[in-house]
Design an enzyme around this catalytic site. Sequence first.
Site, PDB file in Angstrom:
ATOM      1  CE1 TYR A  33      34.439  41.803  37.118  1.00 17.81           C
ATOM      2  CE2 TYR A  33      35.426  42.145  39.274  1.00 17.81           C
ATOM      3  CZ  TYR A  33      35.559  41.952  37.907  1.00 17.81           C
ATOM      4  OH  TYR A  33      36.808  41.891  37.342  1.00 17.81           O
ATOM      5  NE  ARG A  52      34.864  33.640  38.646  1.00 18.78           N
ATOM      6  CZ  ARG A  52      35.567  34.004  37.579  1.00 18.78           C
ATOM      7  NH1 ARG A  52      36.781  33.527  37.395  1.00 18.78           N
ATOM      8  NH2 ARG A  52      35.051  34.814  36.669  1.00 18.78           N
ATOM      9  NE  ARG A 100      34.038  55.929  56.059  1.00 18.17           N
ATOM     10  CZ  ARG A 100      34.618  55.473  54.970  1.00 18.17           C
ATOM     11  NH1 ARG A 100      33.903  55.363  53.860  1.00 18.17           N
ATOM     12  NH2 ARG A 100      35.879  55.126  54.956  1.00 18.17           N
ATOM     13  CE  LYS A 144      35.256  38.391  37.464  1.00 16.31           C
ATOM     14  NZ  LYS A 144      36.646  38.491  36.984  1.00 16.31           N
ATOM     15  CD  GLU A 176      45.246  36.945  38.599  1.00 17.18           C
ATOM     16  OE1 GLU A 176      44.525  36.155  37.969  1.00 17.18           O
ATOM     17  OE2 GLU A 176      44.983  37.313  39.762  1.00 17.18           O
ATOM     18  CG  LEU A 201      39.428  35.250  39.103  1.00 16.86           C
ATOM     19  CD1 LEU A 201      38.657  35.505  40.389  1.00 16.86           C
ATOM     20  CD2 LEU A 201      38.950  36.182  38.003  1.00 16.86           C
TER      21      LEU A 201
END
Length: 281
Positions: A33, A52, A100, A144, A176, A201
């Site tokens: 995301y 990114r 799955r 991310k 972070e 990140l």
Amino acid sequence: MSRTVYVNGKYVAEENAQVSVFDRGFLFADGVYEVTAVVGGKLVDFQGHVVRLERSLGELGMGMPLTGEELLGIHRELLSRNNVDEGLVYIQITRGVADRDFAFPENVPQSVVLFTQNKSLTSEKPGLRVISVPDIRWGRRDIKTVQLLAPSMAKMMAKKAGKDDAWMVEDGYVTEGTSNNAYIVTKEGAIITRNLSTSILHGITRAAVLKLAAELEMKIEERPFTITEAQEAKEAFVTAATAFVCPVVEIDGVELSGGIAGPIVKRLNELYIEESRKSSI
């Protein structure tokens, strides 16, 4: 009035937005995301977020399902439909829908979802009070991904302690915050923040703020720091698209800068907001 969201090529009311129960984002957190800030109805650092996003997808063996121009058009359409002047636009892309299986499916259309949030970003921010917690996340924090359970748990640990956020610690050093990059300002005025690696990140707001600090001829050291070093600092702060430059005024019960935003943090936030208004698209 409900929000309009974007789901796989369609703009729909949020109550009608649906993705399959077999989407790999739901089954495996197999997706990434981005979140872009909005100021004055325009997008902040948009191109950096697109770059990114493409990198994150590539690191997971996925391609970009839409071009940068197409993504820009969707972002702007959502801002218009939802009358967003200040806030955020989230985009989530998963590997798609498949039965799955741990093995990646082949030739499956990716799922693409975007939505907006109204949020005040430019108003003065109260200082955050943070606690330190062990960093239990996986080893590729530079991607991310949507797998945010560990930082969510850390955030809840802070809330239960009556604080605002947590700084995660690995091998004795701060990595972070739960959703932000962490910094301290030494008594000599140097900005210290962890160097880029797979441990953190690669923040888009981080890059912009460090560029502003360099233009101010401030000393910048990109290296790990400890909680003790942070508690002895003159100021501390975090950066994120969701918070801009936000002061940290307490770390594990030790108060910094008199419990209010210090002058360096305030100046950096003012400059970042000023630059965001000029460069947003």
